[in-house]
Design a protein around this motif. Structure first.
Motif, PDB file in Angstrom:
ATOM      1  N   VAL A   1      -6.351  10.595   7.210  1.00 24.97           N
ATOM      2  CA  VAL A   1      -7.691  10.083   7.516  1.00 24.97           C
ATOM      3  C   VAL A   1      -7.637   9.118   8.700  1.00 24.97           C
ATOM      4  CG1 VAL A   1      -9.566   8.633   6.672  1.00 24.97           C
ATOM      5  CG2 VAL A   1      -8.626  10.425   5.215  1.00 24.97           C
ATOM      6  N   VAL A   2      -6.674   8.176   8.651  1.00 22.96           N
ATOM      7  CA  VAL A   2      -6.599   7.173   9.721  1.00 22.96           C
ATOM      8  C   VAL A   2      -6.303   7.836  11.065  1.00 22.96           C
ATOM      9  CG1 VAL A   2      -5.264   5.241  10.610  1.00 22.96           C
ATOM     10  CG2 VAL A   2      -5.952   5.274   8.212  1.00 22.96           C
ATOM     11  N   VAL A   3      -5.297   8.726  11.077  1.00 20.09           N
ATOM     12  CA  VAL A   3      -4.941   9.389  12.337  1.00 20.09           C
ATOM     13  C   VAL A   3      -6.096  10.235  12.839  1.00 20.09           C
ATOM     14  CG1 VAL A   3      -3.411  11.083  13.390  1.00 20.09           C
ATOM     15  CG2 VAL A   3      -2.479   9.354  11.861  1.00 20.09           C
ATOM     16  N   ALA A   4      -6.739  10.953  11.915  1.00 19.40           N
ATOM     17  CA  ALA A   4      -7.863  11.800  12.320  1.00 19.40           C
ATOM     18  C   ALA A   4      -9.005  10.948  12.861  1.00 19.40           C
ATOM     19  CB  ALA A   4      -8.349  12.642  11.142  1.00 19.40           C
ATOM     20  N   ALA A   5      -9.207   9.777  12.255  1.00 20.73           N
ATOM     21  CA  ALA A   5     -10.289   8.907  12.717  1.00 20.73           C
ATOM     22  C   ALA A   5     -10.021   8.437  14.139  1.00 20.73           C
ATOM     23  CB  ALA A   5     -10.431   7.715  11.780  1.00 20.73           C
ATOM     24  N   ILE A   6      -8.770   8.015  14.402  1.00 23.25           N
ATOM     25  CA  ILE A   6      -8.440   7.530  15.745  1.00 23.25           C
ATOM     26  C   ILE A   6      -8.590   8.654  16.772  1.00 23.25           C
ATOM     27  CG2 ILE A   6      -6.602   6.603  17.203  1.00 23.25           C
ATOM     28  CD1 ILE A   6      -5.525   5.185  14.707  1.00 23.25           C
ATOM     29  N   LEU A   7      -7.956   9.806  16.456  1.00 24.04           N
ATOM     30  CA  LEU A   7      -8.030  10.936  17.388  1.00 24.04           C
ATOM     31  C   LEU A   7      -9.476  11.374  17.574  1.00 24.04           C
ATOM     32  CD1 LEU A   7      -4.999  13.250  16.552  1.00 24.04           C
ATOM     33  CD2 LEU A   7      -5.359  11.796  18.541  1.00 24.04           C
TER      34      LEU A   7
ATOM     35  N   TYR B   1     -14.220  12.071  20.705  1.00 26.76           N
ATOM     36  CA  TYR B   1     -15.679  11.902  20.766  1.00 26.76           C
ATOM     37  C   TYR B   1     -16.069  11.199  22.069  1.00 26.76           C
ATOM     38  CZ  TYR B   1     -20.314  10.098  19.547  1.00 26.76           C
ATOM     39  OH  TYR B   1     -21.641   9.768  19.563  1.00 26.76           O
ATOM     40  N   ARG B   2     -15.305  10.126  22.400  1.00 28.42           N
ATOM     41  CA  ARG B   2     -15.586   9.427  23.656  1.00 28.42           C
ATOM     42  C   ARG B   2     -15.357  10.358  24.849  1.00 28.42           C
ATOM     43  NH1 ARG B   2     -18.923   5.414  23.283  1.00 28.42           N
ATOM     44  NH2 ARG B   2     -18.726   5.607  25.531  1.00 28.42           N
ATOM     45  N   PHE B   3     -14.293  11.162  24.759  1.00 24.77           N
ATOM     46  CA  PHE B   3     -14.018  12.138  25.814  1.00 24.77           C
ATOM     47  C   PHE B   3     -15.223  13.055  25.988  1.00 24.77           C
ATOM     48  CE2 PHE B   3      -9.239  12.660  26.696  1.00 24.77           C
ATOM     49  CZ  PHE B   3      -9.049  11.310  26.626  1.00 24.77           C
TER      50      PHE B   3
END
Lengths: 308, 218
Positions: free
Chosen positions: A27-33, A38-40
């Motif tokens: 969850v944490v890694v997916a959230a960061i990525l 999303y910003r990209f």
């Protein structure tokens, strides 16, 4: 893996807890990525315009040319630093004080100086005393001097970690100092330290990217140029990803070689015909250095000492 | 000497920023490295995978490129303005964290298996096995290589100069491009080199001291 040392075989409760941790990690890694992607997406980093640059063959010709420049600097620096490393190592191991002391001082000095400062000294500094230096030579010479000093330490550590009997046996069969060094100590030291030497070459490869700061037109320099291309919407992140990928692949290949050598040396010297001189595992595990024990491999420990 | 006394203000900023990047980057590297190192020795395979991927990817990327991503790439994401120095600190922290993680992992690996087995055999629970048997020993073997990581970090702060962060390696540009300040490029750079050599030697001295103090008799 260390898991078996630190943990018991998990029971039902531990298995459940591990599952929760696994989900949490995902969850944490997916959230960061996800956030980054999303910003990209929001800032239009995925648009065809921004990636369009890399569909042209002339662009790839430029990339290949820059890759050639990077490899040209790396190749010469690698060979040069090996030569300098051996010379300095032999100097530091000399029996004569007047050789040993100055060589030691020089090695320590150049190991302590940041490579970039050395490059700047050569590129920006020398013109004020009337010597004009090409960026290529500034990069190469700085890398040779720095990595040569680091390799000298590595090789010296390799020689000094050999059992004393090796040297004594050499003298006992009537060899002279040069013979003992050349025929007995150096081959063993180099063999044992080969993984560290290759890891240091990875460092050298990465440091060629410093050349961009003193305007040597290598890969990263090209990436910076691409990123100011208005026609393709200033594809900064895109060129960084492409160029970064190239660097990562090159360094991965070298790191892979280092790991392969390390595993080979650790599994003993089968098939090399010098079983009597087998020093691979012995060196890795024994030694006076408390940092060198099985598991904490020499490469990891020394490459960490080596710097970047 | 004019190089120094004529530009005292610039030297102050430069040394201050270098130390800022060093300590800031070091703090980030320690925290992040501790997390990644713990992931790499954890019993959860996915966490180990993530840790390994992070270490392998960042370690094989030149630091200059990491800076490129953070300092030049961040503004492209339109997330609001951020101080260049802060971005540089994050970049160097993220890069150095991989080395910290590797040192920690190697440090735990240096503790002989028998120690953990013996601790478990006398009935210590996991918490006590770690806190009173494994970690104290691991800590001792970690200190010297960790100092080496920080020496490398100190030298790596120079890379920030390539990204217009006003630290020591940037000093030459600051002094010479202004036109009316004393000192030739050569003089400035030699002094900068001397400052770095002095700082690195100081750290090496601390390292040697600690190494002697923490040596384990095995």
């Amino acid at each position: 893996m260390t898991a078996s040392v630190l943990y018991d075989v998990p029971g039902p409760k531990a298995i459940r807890r591990n599952r929760v941790l696994a989900v949490l990690t995902i969850v944490v890694v997916a959230a960061i990525l996800g956030f980054v992607l999303y910003r990209f997406y929001l800032t239009g980093q995925f648009t065809a315009q921004k990636w369009g640059l890399f569909t042209y063959s002339t662009i790839w010709e430029q990339i290949l040319a820059a890759l050639g420049k990077t490899l040209a600097a790396f190749g010469v620096a690698a060979v040069g630093s090996l030569v300098v490393g051996f010379v300095l190592a032999i100097g530091r191991l000399s029996d004569h004080r007047w050789v040993r002391v100055p060589v030691t001082a020089v090695t320590e000095l150049f190991r302590a100086m940041p490579v970039l400062i050395m490059m700047m000294l050569l590129y920006y500094g020398l013109p004020s005393v009337g010597v004009k230096m090409d960026p290529y030579w500034a990069v190469v010479i700085a890398l040779i001097v720095y990595n040569g000093s680091v390799l000298a330490e590595v090789i010296r550590a390799g020689v000094e970690s050999l059992p004393r009997g090796q040297k004594e046996a050499g003298y006992a069969i009537g060899l002279r100092k040069s013979g003992v060094m050349r025929l007995i100590l150096m081959p063993q030291a180099v063999r044992a330290m080969l993984p560290v030497i290759v890891s240091q070459l990875v460092v050298t490869m990465k440091d060629t990217a410093l050349g961009f700061i003193i305007t040597y037109p290598e890969l990263l320099y090209l990436a910076k140029q691409f990123s100011s291309n208005v026609q393709f919407g200033r594809p900064l992140l895109q060129s960084a990803f492409v160029i970064g990928g190239i660097y990562i692949v090159m360094c991965f290949i070298l790191s892979g070689i280092a790991h392969y050598l390390e595993r080979r040396l650790r599994s003993g010297s089968r098939g090399t015909g010098d079983a009597g001189l087998s020093i691979g595992p012995g060196l890795v595990q024994g030694g006076p250095d408390p940092r060198m024990h099985e598991g904490g491999t020499v490469t990891e420990v020394l490459s960490v000492q080596g710097g970047r | 000497m004019d190089v120094i006394f004529g530009n005292l203000d610039l030297w102050g900023t430069a040394i201050g920023n270098t130390l800022l990047v060093f300590f800031g980057g070091g703090a980030i590297a320690l925290v992040l490295g501790l997390i990644v190192g713990a992931m790499r020795v954890s019993p959860v395979p996915i966490a180990r995978g993530v840790g390994t991927a992070y270490v392998n990817l960042i370690r094989n990327t030149p630091l200059t490129l990491v800076f490129f991503f953070f300092v030049l790439g961040y503004p492209a994401l339109g997330l609001g303005r951020m101080n260049l120095t802060v971005l540089g600190i994050i970049a160097i922290g993220v890069y150095t964290a991989t080395y910290v993680a590797e040192v920690l992992r190697a440090g735990i690996n240096t503790v002989p298996v028998g120690q953990a087995e013996a601790a478990r055999a006398i009935g210590l629970p996991f918490g006590q096995v770690m806190t009173s048997v494994i970690l104290p020993q691991a800590f001792r073997s970690v200190v010297p290589p960790m100092m080496s990581v920080f020496i490398a970090l100190l030298k790596n702060t120079t890379v920030a100069a390539g990204f217009s962060i006003a630290e020591l390696a940037q000093l030459r540009a600051a002094i010479n491009d202004s036109g009316d300040r004393p000192g030739s490029p050569m003089e400035v750079l030699l002094w900068v080199a001397a400052v770095f050599v002095a700082m690195v030697m100081l750290l090496s001295l601390v390292q040697n001291r600690l190494e002697k103090k923490w040596r384990i008799a095995r």
